[in-house]
Scaffold this motif. Sequence first.
Motif, PDB file in Angstrom:
ATOM      1  N   ASP A   1      35.417   1.586 -15.828  1.00  0.00           N
ATOM      2  CA  ASP A   1      33.972   1.355 -15.640  1.00  0.00           C
ATOM      3  C   ASP A   1      33.483   0.176 -16.475  1.00  0.00           C
ATOM      4  O   ASP A   1      32.699  -0.650 -16.029  1.00  0.00           O
ATOM      5  CB  ASP A   1      33.178   2.595 -16.083  1.00  0.00           C
ATOM      6  CG  ASP A   1      33.029   3.608 -14.967  1.00  0.00           C
ATOM      7  OD1 ASP A   1      33.474   3.324 -13.843  1.00  0.00           O
ATOM      8  OD2 ASP A   1      32.472   4.697 -15.234  1.00  0.00           O
TER       9      ASP A   1
ATOM     10  N   TYR B   1      30.469   0.638  -8.186  1.00  0.00           N
ATOM     11  CA  TYR B   1      30.165   1.964  -8.728  1.00  0.00           C
ATOM     12  C   TYR B   1      29.767   2.938  -7.605  1.00  0.00           C
ATOM     13  O   TYR B   1      30.087   4.125  -7.656  1.00  0.00           O
ATOM     14  CB  TYR B   1      29.054   1.885  -9.786  1.00  0.00           C
ATOM     15  CG  TYR B   1      29.477   1.087 -10.997  1.00  0.00           C
ATOM     16  CD1 TYR B   1      30.283   1.649 -11.971  1.00  0.00           C
ATOM     17  CD2 TYR B   1      29.098  -0.250 -11.139  1.00  0.00           C
ATOM     18  CE1 TYR B   1      30.690   0.908 -13.074  1.00  0.00           C
ATOM     19  CE2 TYR B   1      29.494  -0.990 -12.240  1.00  0.00           C
ATOM     20  CZ  TYR B   1      30.296  -0.413 -13.199  1.00  0.00           C
ATOM     21  OH  TYR B   1      30.707  -1.147 -14.291  1.00  0.00           O
TER      22      TYR B   1
ATOM     23  N   ASP C   1      24.284   7.810 -12.164  1.00  0.00           N
ATOM     24  CA  ASP C   1      25.470   7.300 -12.885  1.00  0.00           C
ATOM     25  C   ASP C   1      26.762   7.858 -12.251  1.00  0.00           C
ATOM     26  O   ASP C   1      26.922   9.078 -12.110  1.00  0.00           O
ATOM     27  CB  ASP C   1      25.419   7.674 -14.381  1.00  0.00           C
ATOM     28  CG  ASP C   1      26.555   7.022 -15.139  1.00  0.00           C
ATOM     29  OD1 ASP C   1      26.364   5.904 -15.652  1.00  0.00           O
ATOM     30  OD2 ASP C   1      27.655   7.602 -15.185  1.00  0.00           O
ATOM     31  N   SER C   2      27.673   6.934 -11.942  1.00  0.00           N
ATOM     32  CA  SER C   2      28.884   7.335 -11.206  1.00  0.00           C
ATOM     33  C   SER C   2      29.741   8.344 -11.974  1.00  0.00           C
ATOM     34  O   SER C   2      30.339   9.234 -11.369  1.00  0.00           O
ATOM     35  CB  SER C   2      29.706   6.096 -10.846  1.00  0.00           C
ATOM     36  OG  SER C   2      30.174   5.457 -12.007  1.00  0.00           O
ATOM     37  N   THR C   3      29.768   8.232 -13.308  1.00  0.00           N
ATOM     38  CA  THR C   3      30.579   9.192 -14.082  1.00  0.00           C
ATOM     39  C   THR C   3      29.936  10.575 -14.040  1.00  0.00           C
ATOM     40  O   THR C   3      30.610  11.584 -13.800  1.00  0.00           O
ATOM     41  CB  THR C   3      30.717   8.728 -15.555  1.00  0.00           C
ATOM     42  OG1 THR C   3      31.322   7.430 -15.543  1.00  0.00           O
ATOM     43  CG2 THR C   3      31.561   9.680 -16.369  1.00  0.00           C
TER      44      THR C   3
ATOM     45  N   GLU D   1      39.046   6.259 -17.060  1.00  0.00           N
ATOM     46  CA  GLU D   1      37.839   6.072 -16.250  1.00  0.00           C
ATOM     47  C   GLU D   1      36.810   5.233 -16.997  1.00  0.00           C
ATOM     48  O   GLU D   1      36.217   4.298 -16.447  1.00  0.00           O
ATOM     49  CB  GLU D   1      37.236   7.434 -15.880  1.00  0.00           C
ATOM     50  CG  GLU D   1      36.167   7.312 -14.793  1.00  0.00           C
ATOM     51  CD  GLU D   1      34.882   7.994 -15.141  1.00  0.00           C
ATOM     52  OE1 GLU D   1      34.747   8.451 -16.295  1.00  0.00           O
ATOM     53  OE2 GLU D   1      33.998   8.068 -14.282  1.00  0.00           O
ATOM     54  N   GLU D   2      36.648   5.563 -18.273  1.00  0.00           N
ATOM     55  CA  GLU D   2      35.685   4.831 -19.109  1.00  0.00           C
ATOM     56  C   GLU D   2      36.110   3.361 -19.226  1.00  0.00           C
ATOM     57  O   GLU D   2      35.291   2.445 -19.138  1.00  0.00           O
ATOM     58  CB  GLU D   2      35.645   5.490 -20.494  1.00  0.00           C
ATOM     59  CG  GLU D   2      34.472   5.061 -21.327  1.00  0.00           C
ATOM     60  CD  GLU D   2      34.472   5.767 -22.675  1.00  0.00           C
ATOM     61  OE1 GLU D   2      35.535   6.263 -23.117  1.00  0.00           O
ATOM     62  OE2 GLU D   2      33.402   5.809 -23.295  1.00  0.00           O
TER      63      GLU D   2
ATOM     64  N   LYS E   1      32.917   3.899  -5.880  1.00  0.00           N
ATOM     65  CA  LYS E   1      33.652   4.935  -6.632  1.00  0.00           C
ATOM     66  C   LYS E   1      33.192   6.331  -6.179  1.00  0.00           C
ATOM     67  O   LYS E   1      34.012   7.216  -5.903  1.00  0.00           O
ATOM     68  CB  LYS E   1      33.377   4.727  -8.129  1.00  0.00           C
ATOM     69  CG  LYS E   1      33.952   5.757  -9.055  1.00  0.00           C
ATOM     70  CD  LYS E   1      33.568   5.363 -10.493  1.00  0.00           C
ATOM     71  CE  LYS E   1      33.475   6.527 -11.424  1.00  0.00           C
ATOM     72  NZ  LYS E   1      32.869   6.142 -12.729  1.00  0.00           N
TER      73      LYS E   1
ATOM     74  N   THR F   1      38.777   5.659  -9.722  1.00  0.00           N
ATOM     75  CA  THR F   1      37.868   4.699 -10.359  1.00  0.00           C
ATOM     76  C   THR F   1      38.464   3.292 -10.356  1.00  0.00           C
ATOM     77  O   THR F   1      37.797   2.323  -9.970  1.00  0.00           O
ATOM     78  CB  THR F   1      37.551   5.140 -11.808  1.00  0.00           C
ATOM     79  OG1 THR F   1      37.045   6.467 -11.773  1.00  0.00           O
ATOM     80  CG2 THR F   1      36.533   4.229 -12.455  1.00  0.00           C
TER      81      THR F   1
ATOM     82  N   LEU G   1      36.749   0.200  -8.295  1.00  0.00           N
ATOM     83  CA  LEU G   1      36.139  -0.905  -9.034  1.00  0.00           C
ATOM     84  C   LEU G   1      36.789  -2.253  -8.730  1.00  0.00           C
ATOM     85  O   LEU G   1      36.253  -3.301  -9.100  1.00  0.00           O
ATOM     86  CB  LEU G   1      36.138  -0.602 -10.536  1.00  0.00           C
ATOM     87  CG  LEU G   1      35.051   0.415 -10.900  1.00  0.00           C
ATOM     88  CD1 LEU G   1      35.179   0.913 -12.313  1.00  0.00           C
ATOM     89  CD2 LEU G   1      33.662  -0.163 -10.703  1.00  0.00           C
TER      90      LEU G   1
END
Length: 266
Positions: free
Chosen positions: A98, A12, A62-64, A94-95, A15, A193, A197
């Motif tokens: 993750d 993360y 948080d990476s997002t 992306e979700e 990313k 992402t 990851l």
Amino acid sequence: MLELYQFEFSPYCEKVRLILDYKGLDYQKIEVTPGVGQVEIYRISGQKQLPVLKDGSTVVADSTEIALYLDRKYPERPILPSDPVIRSQCLIWEEWADAIISKKSRLPILDYIKSDAGLRSALLPSQTPDVLKNLINSLPGEVFEFLGSGIGINRELISKANKNLRDTLENLNTILRSKPYLVGDSLTLADLTVAALSIAIKSPPSEYLDIPSQLKNRGIPGIADDPAYQDFFRWRDQIYTNYRKPSTGYNRTDNRDINLSSIEIE
Ligand SMILES: N[C@@H](CCC(=O)N[C@@H](CS)C(=O)NCC(=O)O)C(=O)O
């Protein structure tokens, strides 16, 4: 300058580093000591996980959230498509990445670390006393096998997890063999992402991560070296060649060495 509180060997955090490099933003890495260093992280960000980005008086966890913040604040070289449908596809990818890539890699990675004494001690924080490192180094893999069985991890579970990870890589391989980007016709947050990851499944070329030599050019045996997924890893490494800055180690400090009390939260 932007400051990234991080663990170097965290997908993360990677990313966020990949996004920062893609956008050409300068930043300083602050390596956090697992456990004790996270107390400070909790104090500055209200939670204990990494990555955490500090931009002046703004703190983002948080990476997002960091990705969205960076694209808003530094819109040059956007990572979110402007077309609403492609943007939504990008955020769904992306979700997915993750949530799924780390989850599916966890057991295969644990299994591989367990069997390699050098890897086990390389993954300990750099401040770990040598005596403890040597002790962990000297324990046979069976001890970790035994400990794993105590929490319900057995061979059957590991081989199911391996098969699961292989299926995911096969799908990514099939998609990326036929097109250069996951969504739309340019590089987006989705690609960055998925690329980042995957570093614990197979490490990217050694110049990009500031990690012990035992962790460089490694990957889950039988998966990282399987020709079936090489289109995917070739695609990933091309993103690194094109956009990731080689690590020089120069811009990394330890969070024990800085005064965190001066940090304000927005
Ligand atoms: N959803 C978070 C996940 C971050 C995460 O899981 N970070 C891990 C490192 S890879 C962490 O901080 N683990 C330490 C802990 O949970 O105490 C993100 O995208 O940033």
